[in-house]
Scaffold this active site. Structure first.
Site, short mmCIF file in Angstrom:
data_model
loop_
_atom_site.label_atom_id
_atom_site.label_comp_id
_atom_site.label_asym_id
_atom_site.label_seq_id
_atom_site.Cartn_x
_atom_site.Cartn_y
_atom_site.Cartn_z
N TYR A 116 0.87 -1.17 -0.06
CA TYR A 116 0.12 -0.10 0.15
C TYR A 116 0.82 1.34 -0.01
O TYR A 116 1.79 1.19 0.83
CB TYR A 116 -0.98 0.06 1.20
CG TYR A 116 -1.73 1.25 1.41
CD1 TYR A 116 -2.83 1.45 1.07
CD2 TYR A 116 -1.22 2.41 1.93
CE1 TYR A 116 -3.81 2.42 1.00
CE2 TYR A 116 -2.02 3.66 2.26
CZ TYR A 116 -3.33 3.54 1.58
OH TYR A 116 -4.06 4.68 1.54
N GLU A 203 -3.31 7.85 -4.05
CA GLU A 203 -3.22 6.44 -3.50
C GLU A 203 -3.23 5.18 -4.48
O GLU A 203 -3.97 5.17 -5.28
CB GLU A 203 -4.71 6.19 -2.70
CG GLU A 203 -4.73 5.04 -1.84
CD GLU A 203 -5.95 4.67 -1.19
OE1 GLU A 203 -5.96 4.50 0.10
OE2 GLU A 203 -7.02 4.66 -1.90
#
Length: 392
Positions: A116, A203
């Site tokens: 992530y 993101e």
């Protein structure tokens, strides 16, 4: 402002962020042609909507999954035909779902690890902060709740920029070895994109390491600073109004800040802080706000009329609270706007108005002489209690 995944890939290509090859398609034939252009058998078709959880989503037609793995151009065409023009429902869209107008066709990769990675603005430190985790592919909120120690944060000085030692630190924390140099290049390119495009958030979930030791950004979500979009006409052109609440689109056309909520008491306020306080006090007295609507510090009569039309576009609204504190704002301008708006739209809902500040007496006289069916209030508490009682 948000953008679609295929548009995020265009920005990746522009700034050198490595990602799998792919193309967007608006018809099954275009999807087929994209698959032929890729000329591989490992393919994935992704529905393009502004919502997460697409892979677990369900179309209202009954077809399951907004992300589908396929092995041929013919299969791409079949899957695209089942997605395009259909409504996809995910945990982020709500029951209404989102209409799929485009799909993206890309080649798949053999994944060994998922990471992530996000860059966002930290208002407390007033710096960009890099957030990363070895738990890629999962909701970061879930990781934060269950294993917060697995979330890594690295603050970046806005003048010095991303430093080499910070990249090495992140590579070590994330367990990059032979692929550390590739991840470093990806991170530098992503940070450059973030700064130069005036992003408020980027993101990537996940960044993947493949079995043949390549590092790719597999998926992306972007948010941009709306106040900086005048510097980026090419990004503003990526805006898709079809993916936004029509009321929010109309609000932006008139320079208003509007966010729809689930309640039934509409708020028209000047200033974001006052708007938040107004919603809080409505809740305190047992009501439910239907929206956040900030007309700004210098609203015109035309903007007030537009604000009323936006409010009445929500069928759930059962009453309206106008709460204005005049600093730069002239209360009499607001009062005239309220009178004109109620007459133009034929308002029949309960309306409570509280004015205070600059030229307030003139504003109150305007309201009193208008013969418009409204209730005035002197304080925020008084206004909130009156509108909650009127709606109930």
């Amino acid at each position: 402002m948000n953008i679609h995944e295929y548009q995020a890939k265009e920005l990746f290509d522009r700034f050198g962020v490595p990602s799998p090859k792919g193309k967007a398609a608006a018809t099954p034939k275009e999807a087929y042609d994209a698959a032929k252009w890729l000329d591989v058998s490992n393919l994935v078709v992704k529905a393009q909507v502004h919502a997460g959880g697409r892979g677990k989503g369900v179309f209202k037609s009954g077809f399951k999954g907004g992300v589908q793995l396929v092995d041929s151009a013919e299969a791409v065409r079949e899957v695209a035909a089942k997605m395009l023009g259909e409504v996809l429902v995910t945990k982020q869209t709500g029951e209404a779902g989102r209409l799929v107008r485009k799909v993206m066709v890309t080649e798949t990769v053999n994944i060994e690890r998922e990471i992530y990675l996000a860059i966002l603005m930290d208002r407390e430190s007033r710096r960009p902060v890099i957030i990363a985790s070895t738990e890629g592919g999962m909701d970061i909120e879930e990781v934060a709740a269950k294993t917060p120690e697995k979330i890594i944060r690295e603050s970046v000085h806005p003048l010095a920029g991303l430093q080499a030692y910070q990249v090495r630190k992140l590579c070590e924390a994330l367990g990059f070895n032979t692929t550390a140099r590739q991840f470093g290049r990806l991170l530098h390119a992503l940070y450059k994109l973030f700064i130069e495009c005036d992003c408020s958030m980027v993101e990537i979930n996940p960044v993947v390491v493949t079995t043949d030791d390549h590092v790719y950004a597999l998926d992306a979500k972007f948010n941009f600073d709306d106040n900086a979009l005048f510097r980026h006409p090419e990004i503003l052109a990526m805006r898709d109004p079809e993916e936004e609440d029509p009321r929010e689109v109309m609000a932006s056309e008139f320079g208003l800040n509007y966010i729809g909520l689930d309640g039934n008491i509409a708020c028209l306020v000047n200033g974001a802080g006052l708007a938040m306080a107004t919603m809080d006090i409505i809740k305190y007295y047992g009501g439910d706000p239907a929206n956040f609507l900030d007309v700004g510090g210098g609203a015109t009569k035309e903007q007030v009329v537009a604000a009323f039309k936006i409010i009445l576009g929500d069928p759930a609204v059962k009453g309206i609270l106008v709460n204005i504190f005049g600093g730069i704002m002239d209360c009499d301008v607001i009062a005239n706007g309220i009178v004109e708006a109620t007459r133009e739209v034929g308002l029949s809902l309960p309306l409570v108005v509280r004015l205070e500040g600059n030229n307030v007496e003139a504003g109150r006289r305007t309201l009193a002489s208008s013969q418009v069916a409204l209730v005035t209030a002197t304080t925020m508490a008084d206004a909130a209690q009156k509108i909650v009682a009127a709606v109930k």
